[in-house]
Design a protein around this motif. Structure first.
Motif, PDB file in Angstrom:
ATOM      1  N   UNK A  40       0.891  -1.078  -0.053  1.00  0.00           N
ATOM      2  CA  UNK A  40       0.087  -0.099  -0.017  1.00  0.00           C
ATOM      3  C   UNK A  40       0.957   1.220   0.179  1.00  0.00           C
ATOM      4  N   UNK A  41       0.511   2.070  -1.203  1.00  0.00           N
ATOM      5  CA  UNK A  41       1.379   3.236  -1.194  1.00  0.00           C
ATOM      6  C   UNK A  41       0.549   4.633  -1.018  1.00  0.00           C
ATOM      7  N   UNK A  42       1.167   5.356  -0.154  1.00  0.00           N
ATOM      8  CA  UNK A  42       0.012   6.651  -0.033  1.00  0.00           C
ATOM      9  C   UNK A  42       0.064   7.361  -1.267  1.00  0.00           C
ATOM     10  N   UNK A  43       1.158   7.428  -2.077  1.00  0.00           N
ATOM     11  CA  UNK A  43       1.390   8.650  -3.251  1.00  0.00           C
ATOM     12  C   UNK A  43       0.994   7.712  -4.387  1.00  0.00           C
ATOM     13  N   UNK A  44       1.286   8.501  -5.599  1.00  0.00           N
ATOM     14  CA  UNK A  44       1.051   7.717  -6.880  1.00  0.00           C
ATOM     15  C   UNK A  44       2.420   7.137  -7.516  1.00  0.00           C
ATOM     16  N   UNK A  45       3.293   6.973  -6.618  1.00  0.00           N
ATOM     17  CA  UNK A  45       4.384   6.349  -7.343  1.00  0.00           C
ATOM     18  C   UNK A  45       5.316   5.819  -6.300  1.00  0.00           C
ATOM     19  N   UNK A  46       6.005   4.838  -6.820  1.00  0.00           N
ATOM     20  CA  UNK A  46       7.046   4.527  -5.697  1.00  0.00           C
ATOM     21  C   UNK A  46       8.282   5.343  -5.368  1.00  0.00           C
ATOM     22  N   UNK A  47       9.041   4.996  -4.570  1.00  0.00           N
ATOM     23  CA  UNK A  47      10.442   5.605  -4.362  1.00  0.00           C
ATOM     24  C   UNK A  47      10.668   6.249  -2.684  1.00  0.00           C
ATOM     25  N   UNK A 111      -4.961   4.816   7.315  1.00  0.00           N
ATOM     26  CA  UNK A 111      -5.310   5.531   8.498  1.00  0.00           C
ATOM     27  C   UNK A 111      -5.287   4.795   9.527  1.00  0.00           C
ATOM     28  N   UNK A 112      -5.803   3.432   9.510  1.00  0.00           N
ATOM     29  CA  UNK A 112      -5.515   2.773  10.613  1.00  0.00           C
ATOM     30  C   UNK A 112      -5.275   1.188  10.572  1.00  0.00           C
ATOM     31  N   UNK A 113      -4.874   0.645  11.560  1.00  0.00           N
ATOM     32  CA  UNK A 113      -4.500  -0.945  11.397  1.00  0.00           C
ATOM     33  C   UNK A 113      -4.870  -1.504  13.025  1.00  0.00           C
ATOM     34  N   UNK A 121      -5.772 -11.771  12.637  1.00  0.00           N
ATOM     35  CA  UNK A 121      -5.487 -11.205  11.433  1.00  0.00           C
ATOM     36  C   UNK A 121      -5.373  -9.561  11.678  1.00  0.00           C
ATOM     37  N   UNK A 122      -4.710  -8.791  10.899  1.00  0.00           N
ATOM     38  CA  UNK A 122      -4.784  -7.400  10.783  1.00  0.00           C
ATOM     39  C   UNK A 122      -5.867  -6.898   9.830  1.00  0.00           C
ATOM     40  N   UNK A 123      -6.531  -5.684  10.397  1.00  0.00           N
ATOM     41  CA  UNK A 123      -7.465  -4.974   9.391  1.00  0.00           C
ATOM     42  C   UNK A 123      -7.055  -3.728   9.232  1.00  0.00           C
ATOM     43  N   UNK A 124      -6.765  -3.269   7.961  1.00  0.00           N
ATOM     44  CA  UNK A 124      -6.070  -2.061   7.488  1.00  0.00           C
ATOM     45  C   UNK A 124      -7.166  -1.313   6.878  1.00  0.00           C
ATOM     46  N   UNK A 125      -7.259  -0.116   7.236  1.00  0.00           N
ATOM     47  CA  UNK A 125      -8.354   0.887   6.580  1.00  0.00           C
ATOM     48  C   UNK A 125      -7.294   2.211   6.055  1.00  0.00           C
ATOM     49  N   UNK A 126      -7.887   2.511   5.047  1.00  0.00           N
ATOM     50  CA  UNK A 126      -7.078   3.719   4.276  1.00  0.00           C
ATOM     51  C   UNK A 126      -7.927   4.833   4.309  1.00  0.00           C
ATOM     52  N   UNK A 128      -9.085   6.795   2.117  1.00  0.00           N
ATOM     53  CA  UNK A 128     -10.187   6.836   1.249  1.00  0.00           C
ATOM     54  C   UNK A 128     -11.131   5.816   1.323  1.00  0.00           C
ATOM     55  N   UNK A 129     -10.988   4.944   2.342  1.00  0.00           N
ATOM     56  CA  UNK A 129     -12.275   4.102   2.538  1.00  0.00           C
ATOM     57  C   UNK A 129     -11.736   2.615   2.099  1.00  0.00           C
ATOM     58  N   UNK A 130     -10.708   2.262   1.490  1.00  0.00           N
ATOM     59  CA  UNK A 130     -10.537   0.610   1.187  1.00  0.00           C
ATOM     60  C   UNK A 130     -10.092  -0.154   2.533  1.00  0.00           C
ATOM     61  N   UNK A 131     -10.228  -1.327   2.703  1.00  0.00           N
ATOM     62  CA  UNK A 131     -10.006  -2.020   3.632  1.00  0.00           C
ATOM     63  C   UNK A 131      -9.360  -3.032   3.196  1.00  0.00           C
ATOM     64  N   UNK A 132      -8.365  -3.770   3.902  1.00  0.00           N
ATOM     65  CA  UNK A 132      -7.665  -4.950   3.713  1.00  0.00           C
ATOM     66  C   UNK A 132      -7.407  -5.645   4.790  1.00  0.00           C
ATOM     67  N   UNK A 133      -7.262  -7.313   4.591  1.00  0.00           N
ATOM     68  CA  UNK A 133      -7.062  -7.986   5.823  1.00  0.00           C
ATOM     69  C   UNK A 133      -6.030  -8.836   5.514  1.00  0.00           C
ATOM     70  N   UNK A 134      -4.981  -9.021   6.352  1.00  0.00           N
ATOM     71  CA  UNK A 134      -3.811  -9.662   6.342  1.00  0.00           C
ATOM     72  C   UNK A 134      -3.319 -10.593   7.520  1.00  0.00           C
ATOM     73  N   UNK A 135      -2.609 -11.744   7.254  1.00  0.00           N
ATOM     74  CA  UNK A 135      -1.970 -12.254   8.449  1.00  0.00           C
ATOM     75  C   UNK A 135      -1.191 -11.478   9.208  1.00  0.00           C
ATOM     76  N   UNK A 136      -0.198 -10.899   8.356  1.00  0.00           N
ATOM     77  CA  UNK A 136       0.804 -10.224   8.838  1.00  0.00           C
ATOM     78  C   UNK A 136       0.864  -8.858   8.268  1.00  0.00           C
ATOM     79  N   UNK A 137       1.435  -7.948   9.038  1.00  0.00           N
ATOM     80  CA  UNK A 137       1.244  -6.305   8.665  1.00  0.00           C
ATOM     81  C   UNK A 137       2.776  -5.970   8.921  1.00  0.00           C
ATOM     82  N   UNK A 138       3.581  -5.596   7.812  1.00  0.00           N
ATOM     83  CA  UNK A 138       4.903  -5.241   7.792  1.00  0.00           C
ATOM     84  C   UNK A 138       4.709  -3.422   7.295  1.00  0.00           C
ATOM     85  N   UNK A 139       5.410  -2.668   8.356  1.00  0.00           N
ATOM     86  CA  UNK A 139       5.373  -1.328   7.939  1.00  0.00           C
ATOM     87  C   UNK A 139       6.748  -0.791   7.556  1.00  0.00           C
TER      88      UNK A 139
END
Length: 496
Positions: A40-47, A111-113, A121-126, A128-139
């Motif tokens: 998940x990338x907050x901007x519109x490009x990597x780097x 926005x939150x995890x 599992x981790x619940x990740x929310x952006x 802009x409202x998208x939600x993701x679920x994952x076993x592992x969260x790496x920051x």
């Protein structure tokens, strides 16, 4: 009673950030056979920081061959110290080569995890409202991603252009303009000499001077680039030479600080060579011990300071009005543009994300007395959360990519252990974290960073939560694999 042996299953992973940490971690996960990866990338490009910092003169102060992945060497670096466009190009190349494009979702500012103990599992929310679920969260959000803006009254009234160096306004033409630069940190050291060549006048507001050493930089010749490409051993030997040369400086920062006096003399010599104005010379030499704050490298900082149209101002800033900057003595200096070179919020790890672990505990509460993490990676009470470039993993003497690669290996070792117990979560034991963090703080005690100056290495409590207090090879040894006895494995809790 032994646990029943389950069929191993590789966990799903969400990675936050696509700088060197996030991209490198994703590559290593793919190579290790982990397929369910989302970045998940907050901007519109990597780097990461190399996407954000596009100011004139932006470059790295670690040598190019060491500021790149060991598993993906680049043989055609244009010069010894890479510039921003070339480093960003390298990251983009890695994304293409390892097919990460399909794993990355852009414009996803987290926005939150929160950790769900019922599913482990981790619940990740952006935002802009998208939600993701994952076993592992790496920051992999990095430490230099949130610009620090000083709270100066009246800035909103200023009629000209103003911006932070990490959000450079390329539409603002500074040619022939009167410009104020507030701050003399690592970014200002690079962009001030560049803009001094074209502005009519530059007011440089300095809170404290920086120790600046010459930068041993030059372009690589075509012959050297050919040797790097055709003789991999030569490339690896050159990288190793840089590593050990840099690594030796750890002794000066942590154990034999008298060595730093040699560097101080070198900096003084450079300043006296280039700065002829006695008042500027007096103010451009720091009054604190060299190494207490970040040591900077530049070949054009002191010549820029010596320019007659650059005024070095050591008074504080009182406020800003419609036309200029007012110092604490009441002096008003009209300017057309204001540039803030005031650094980053380096000690506010993961902010402004809201991270919630077991039993509803927030990371802010867990870190109320200062950021701390086991090996800079795991935090007690936050299972299956792994941080890259976390607390006390920054360096003052070598390449952060070496530290990141150590963390990649540790995280994959942890995930391999987790794979053997599908559905469970691993949480670092509090006693292991406390013991480790005490060793780190003991190592920092008596170091040059503990010599009394105020720096971005210190948090609001005066605790160094940023730097690693020793050799990078000792950190690599400490992170060679995850010892499962340092963790407790938790089955899903029954529904409430």
């Amino acid at each position: 009673m032994t646990k029943p042996r389950l069929t191993p299953q590789k966990p799903s992973v969400v990675i936050i950030g696509t700088g060197f940490g996030g991209i490198g971690m994703a590559i290593q996960l793919k190579l290790a056979g982990y397929a369910r990866i989302t970045l998940l990338e907050k901007a519109g490009a990597v780097g990461g920081t190399w996407r954000d910092n596009t100011y004139p003169g932006a470059a790295c102060d670690v040598q190019s061959h060491l500021y790149s992945y060991s598993f993906e060497p680049k043989h055609d670096w244009s010069r010894k110290f890479g510039g921003q466009p070339e480093i960003l190009g390298y990251i983009e190349h890695c994304v293409r080569k390892y097919g990460l494009d399909r794993h990355i979702e852009f414009n996803r500012s987290v926005e939150s995890a929160s950790f769900d103990s019922r599913t482990n599992q981790w619940k990740i929310t952006t935002e802009s409202g998208q939600s993701y679920t994952a076993d592992v969260l790496i920051t992999a959000a990095g430490q230099l991603n949130r610009p620090a803006m000083p709270n100066i009254p009246g800035l909103d009234r200023f009629q000209g252009n103003w911006f932070h160096s990490a959000r450079w306004n390329h539409q603002a033409d500074l040619t022939g303009k009167r410009v104020a630069v507030i701050g003399t940190g690592a970014s200002a050291i690079q962009f001030v000499p560049e803009i001094t060549r074209t502005v009519a006048r530059l007011d440089l507001y300095q809170r404290s001077a920086a120790w600046v050493l010459p930068k041993p930089d030059r372009p690589f010749t075509p012959v050297e680039q050919t040797l790097f490409r055709k003789l991999p051993f030569w490339d690896r030997a050159y990288r190793a030479l840089i590593y050990w040369k840099n690594e030796s400086r750890a002794l000066a920062f942590t154990r034999f600080s008298w060595i730093l006096n040699l560097f101080a003399r070198q900096a003084n010599k450079e300043a006296n060579k280039w700065v002829t104005d006695p008042e500027k010379l007096k103010n451009i030499i720091p009054d604190y011990r060299i190494g207490c704050k970040r040591i900077l490298i530049s070949n054009d900082w002191y010549p820029a300071i010596n320019q007659p149209h650059l005024d070095l101002i050591t008074e504080g800033v009182s406020h800003i009005d419609e036309t200029g900057v007012v110092s604490t003595s009441g002096s008003h200096r009209p300017v057309d543009a204001i540039i803030f070179g005031t650094g980053f919020k380096a000690t506010e790890f993961l902010s402004p994300m809201r991270v919630t672990g077991r039993n509803g505990q927030s990371l802010n509460d867990a870190w109320a007395s200062g950021s701390k993490a086991f090996k800079g990676i795991s935090v007690n009470g936050f299972p299956n959360l792994f941080m890259l470039y976390g607390p006390n993993t920054n360096l003052a003497h070598n390449s952060i990519l070496y530290m990141l690669e150590s963390q990649f290996r540790f995280v994959i070792s942890a995930l391999n252990a987790l794979s053997r117990y599908p559905g469970e979560a691993m949480d670092v034991r509090e006693e292991a974290q406390t013991r480790y963090c005490q060793v780190v703080q003991d190592g920092l005690s008596g170091s040059v960073w503990d010599s009394g100056c105020t720096s971005w290495y210190l948090d609001e409590h005066g605790r160094n939560t940023v730097n690693w207090p020793g050799f990078t090879f000792s950190y690599r040894f400490a992170t060679r694999s995850a010892d499962t006895t340092d963790y407790q494995f938790l089955p899903p809790e029954p529904g409430r």
